[in-house]
Scaffold this motif. Structure first.
Motif, PDB file in Angstrom:
ATOM      1  N   ARG A 148     -14.882  22.816 -62.637  1.00  0.00           N
ATOM      2  CA  ARG A 148     -15.046  24.034 -61.840  1.00  0.00           C
ATOM      3  C   ARG A 148     -16.465  24.542 -62.082  1.00  0.00           C
ATOM      4  O   ARG A 148     -16.897  24.685 -63.223  1.00  0.00           O
ATOM      5  CB  ARG A 148     -14.052  25.117 -62.252  1.00  0.00           C
ATOM      6  CG  ARG A 148     -14.290  26.444 -61.527  1.00  0.00           C
ATOM      7  CD  ARG A 148     -13.532  27.573 -62.204  1.00  0.00           C
ATOM      8  NE  ARG A 148     -13.770  28.854 -61.551  1.00  0.00           N
ATOM      9  CZ  ARG A 148     -14.760  29.685 -61.844  1.00  0.00           C
ATOM     10  NH1 ARG A 148     -15.648  29.361 -62.796  1.00  0.00           N
ATOM     11  NH2 ARG A 148     -14.890  30.834 -61.218  1.00  0.00           N
ATOM     12  N   VAL A 149     -17.193  24.819 -61.008  1.00  0.00           N
ATOM     13  CA  VAL A 149     -18.558  25.332 -61.150  1.00  0.00           C
ATOM     14  C   VAL A 149     -18.511  26.663 -61.894  1.00  0.00           C
ATOM     15  O   VAL A 149     -17.819  27.595 -61.494  1.00  0.00           O
ATOM     16  CB  VAL A 149     -19.227  25.531 -59.776  1.00  0.00           C
ATOM     17  CG1 VAL A 149     -20.608  26.153 -59.938  1.00  0.00           C
ATOM     18  CG2 VAL A 149     -19.338  24.200 -59.042  1.00  0.00           C
ATOM     19  N   SER A 150     -19.235  26.741 -62.996  1.00  0.00           N
ATOM     20  CA  SER A 150     -19.214  27.967 -63.807  1.00  0.00           C
ATOM     21  C   SER A 150     -20.123  29.027 -63.205  1.00  0.00           C
ATOM     22  O   SER A 150     -21.033  28.723 -62.436  1.00  0.00           O
ATOM     23  CB  SER A 150     -19.652  27.661 -65.236  1.00  0.00           C
ATOM     24  OG  SER A 150     -20.978  27.158 -65.247  1.00  0.00           O
ATOM     25  N   GLY A 151     -19.860  30.261 -63.562  1.00  0.00           N
ATOM     26  CA  GLY A 151     -20.703  31.362 -63.110  1.00  0.00           C
ATOM     27  C   GLY A 151     -21.119  32.205 -64.297  1.00  0.00           C
ATOM     28  O   GLY A 151     -21.574  31.682 -65.324  1.00  0.00           O
ATOM     29  N   ASP A 152     -20.939  33.513 -64.177  1.00  0.00           N
ATOM     30  CA  ASP A 152     -21.258  34.417 -65.274  1.00  0.00           C
ATOM     31  C   ASP A 152     -20.053  34.573 -66.190  1.00  0.00           C
ATOM     32  O   ASP A 152     -18.931  34.187 -65.852  1.00  0.00           O
ATOM     33  CB  ASP A 152     -21.653  35.804 -64.729  1.00  0.00           C
ATOM     34  CG  ASP A 152     -22.764  35.723 -63.700  1.00  0.00           C
ATOM     35  OD1 ASP A 152     -23.594  34.792 -63.805  1.00  0.00           O
ATOM     36  OD2 ASP A 152     -22.801  36.581 -62.805  1.00  0.00           O
ATOM     37  N   ILE A 153     -20.286  35.176 -67.338  1.00  0.00           N
ATOM     38  CA  ILE A 153     -19.193  35.583 -68.226  1.00  0.00           C
ATOM     39  C   ILE A 153     -18.942  37.065 -67.968  1.00  0.00           C
ATOM     40  O   ILE A 153     -19.790  37.908 -68.274  1.00  0.00           O
ATOM     41  CB  ILE A 153     -19.557  35.333 -69.704  1.00  0.00           C
ATOM     42  CG1 ILE A 153     -19.713  33.837 -69.961  1.00  0.00           C
ATOM     43  CG2 ILE A 153     -18.486  35.926 -70.612  1.00  0.00           C
ATOM     44  CD1 ILE A 153     -20.202  33.511 -71.356  1.00  0.00           C
ATOM     45  N   ASP A 154     -17.799  37.376 -67.383  1.00  0.00           N
ATOM     46  CA  ASP A 154     -17.458  38.762 -67.046  1.00  0.00           C
ATOM     47  C   ASP A 154     -16.500  39.318 -68.085  1.00  0.00           C
ATOM     48  O   ASP A 154     -15.381  38.796 -68.251  1.00  0.00           O
ATOM     49  CB  ASP A 154     -16.811  38.827 -65.662  1.00  0.00           C
ATOM     50  CG  ASP A 154     -17.790  38.501 -64.548  1.00  0.00           C
ATOM     51  OD1 ASP A 154     -18.474  39.429 -64.096  1.00  0.00           O
ATOM     52  OD2 ASP A 154     -17.883  37.322 -64.152  1.00  0.00           O
ATOM     53  N   LEU A 155     -16.926  40.371 -68.766  1.00  0.00           N
ATOM     54  CA  LEU A 155     -16.109  40.982 -69.808  1.00  0.00           C
ATOM     55  C   LEU A 155     -15.826  42.438 -69.457  1.00  0.00           C
ATOM     56  O   LEU A 155     -16.754  43.215 -69.202  1.00  0.00           O
ATOM     57  CB  LEU A 155     -16.817  40.905 -71.161  1.00  0.00           C
ATOM     58  CG  LEU A 155     -17.109  39.494 -71.698  1.00  0.00           C
ATOM     59  CD1 LEU A 155     -17.928  39.574 -72.978  1.00  0.00           C
ATOM     60  CD2 LEU A 155     -15.804  38.736 -71.949  1.00  0.00           C
ATOM     61  N   PHE A 156     -14.558  42.787 -69.447  1.00  0.00           N
ATOM     62  CA  PHE A 156     -14.148  44.167 -69.187  1.00  0.00           C
ATOM     63  C   PHE A 156     -13.863  44.837 -70.519  1.00  0.00           C
ATOM     64  O   PHE A 156     -13.050  44.354 -71.315  1.00  0.00           O
ATOM     65  CB  PHE A 156     -12.903  44.196 -68.305  1.00  0.00           C
ATOM     66  CG  PHE A 156     -12.375  45.574 -68.044  1.00  0.00           C
ATOM     67  CD1 PHE A 156     -13.131  46.509 -67.351  1.00  0.00           C
ATOM     68  CD2 PHE A 156     -11.110  45.940 -68.493  1.00  0.00           C
ATOM     69  CE1 PHE A 156     -12.638  47.786 -67.108  1.00  0.00           C
ATOM     70  CE2 PHE A 156     -10.612  47.215 -68.257  1.00  0.00           C
ATOM     71  CZ  PHE A 156     -11.385  48.140 -67.566  1.00  0.00           C
TER      72      PHE A 156
END
Length: 368
Positions: A119-127
């Motif tokens: 899967r093409v990776s993107g950003d690391i999104d942290l809530f």
């Protein structure tokens, strides 16, 4: 639908469900350059390459294109491995400093794919929750570790940071621009669902903590819908939603999901995307929540719109002005560039489109 789109979707389906591509199609007639372009703009190169590898050698693309795809997949695997190693470490650093976080989308969703590294990776999104102090503290924790802060939008409580080639986004809110009902009810819904039991995955580098199943299955959809209504999405985002839902089907409360969809006022959108997923993506109808075959005739416009825009509106951004252009002129050009997107959406979602364009137009004008 073009011939290249037909072949592309067959490859995507085969890759998603780990099946052999339909050999009744005339694979010798494929325009592989056009298919490769679709794979790139829809950011599903890895998934499609898994399907292409199943084709007999004489039906694959020429050596140059085929090995270019293999090279992209290898780079993808390396980047995903790097990010999978990094995610639990950054989450642990935040947790140790009183800033517990949840991994949204991205690397967490990838776990549900047949081959997560493809899967093409993107950003690391942290809530990090809705508390302003914790949001600011999380940024301080990361910047104290040589992570570079690029942007901190305090109004949206959204910060973008970077360490090497890894981008980290810290979220202190979960805002949307979909409709008046969805936007107004989003926080209340999120707070309610986030009280459930988090999903924890143990890795050699530490724990990866993700939101409860009943939150994620709808949040992933809301996120793709937000981008769909305001610029465009690639099929990767649709794949994320489908892979998550399919893999965790038995863990999702269908009755609660239906109530939540009604509470956010997105039943029409869910219904049309559900039909699109069944009709074009090969998703099994008996595992699609709230699927209604009556929507099958109208879901074609969803696919058409996705092909027109590309991932995050890539295709309409190709002709926009560069960042070095006059900011006022650039903003005006961007505003006019969005008009075709909203006109296209208006056919299916008239009320929501007017609402989204109003917010987009006001934001653009206010920033001039």
């Amino acid at each position: 639908m073009t011939q290249s789109q037909t072949f592309f979707l067959e490859l995507l389906r085969a890759g998603l469900w780990n099946e052999m591509p339909d050999m009744s199609l005339d694979w010798k007639s494929v325009d592989w350059k056009s298919v490769e372009h679709l794979m790139r703009t829809q950011t599903v190169v890895g998934v499609c390459m898994d399907a292409i590898a199943k084709l007999p050698t004489d039906l694959r693309p020429d050596h140059k294109l085929f090995y270019r795809g293999i090279f992209m997949v290898r780079k993808m695997e390396e980047q995903n491995a790097k990010m999978n190693h990094f995610v639990p470490k950054v989450m642990k650093a935040l947790e140790e400093n009183g800033c517990g976080s949840l991994l949204l989308k991205g690397q967490g969703v990838a776990m549900n794919y047949p081959n997560p590294l493809h899967r093409v990776s993107g950003d690391i999104d942290l809530f990090v929750g809705f508390d302003d102090d914790i949001y600011e503290k999380a940024i301080q924790v990361l910047t104290s570790r040589k992570v570079v802060l690029h942007d901190n939008n305090k109004k949206r409580r959204h910060a973008e940071l970077q360490l090497g080639d890894i981008v980290i986004e810290i979220h202190g809110s979960l805002g949307t621009s979909i409709s008046n009902v969805c936007d107004n009810n989003m926080r209340a819904w999120a707070e309610s669902r986030l009280h459930g039991e988090n999903v924890v995955v143990n890795s050699a580098d530490g724990d990866i903590v993700m939101p409860p199943y009943d939150f994620d299955v709808l949040f992933i959809f809301v996120h793709l819908l937000n981008h769909y209504m305001n610029g465009g999405i690639g099929l990767r985002q649709v794949c994320d939603w489908l892979m998550y839902m399919y893999k965790n089907y038995e863990k999702i409360d269908s009755e609660q999901l239906q109530k939540d969809i009604e509470f956010l006022g997105i039943g029409k959108q869910w219904g049309l995307f559900a039909s699109m997923a069944v009709k074009y993506m090969g998703y099994p109808s008996d595992r699609m929540f709230l699927y209604d075959a009556a929507n099958d005739g109208r879901c074609n416009r969803i696919v058409s719109h996705i092909f027109k825009t590309g991932n995050f509106g890539t295709k309409q951004k190709e002709w926009q002005l560069s960042g070095k252009s006059n900011p006022v002129v650039k903003k005006i050009v961007t505003l006019f560039g969005q008009i075709p997107v909203y006109l296209d959406n208006f056919r299916l979602f008239p009320r929501e489109t007017v609402y989204c364009f109003g917010k987009f137009f006001k934001g653009g004008i206010d920033s001039l």
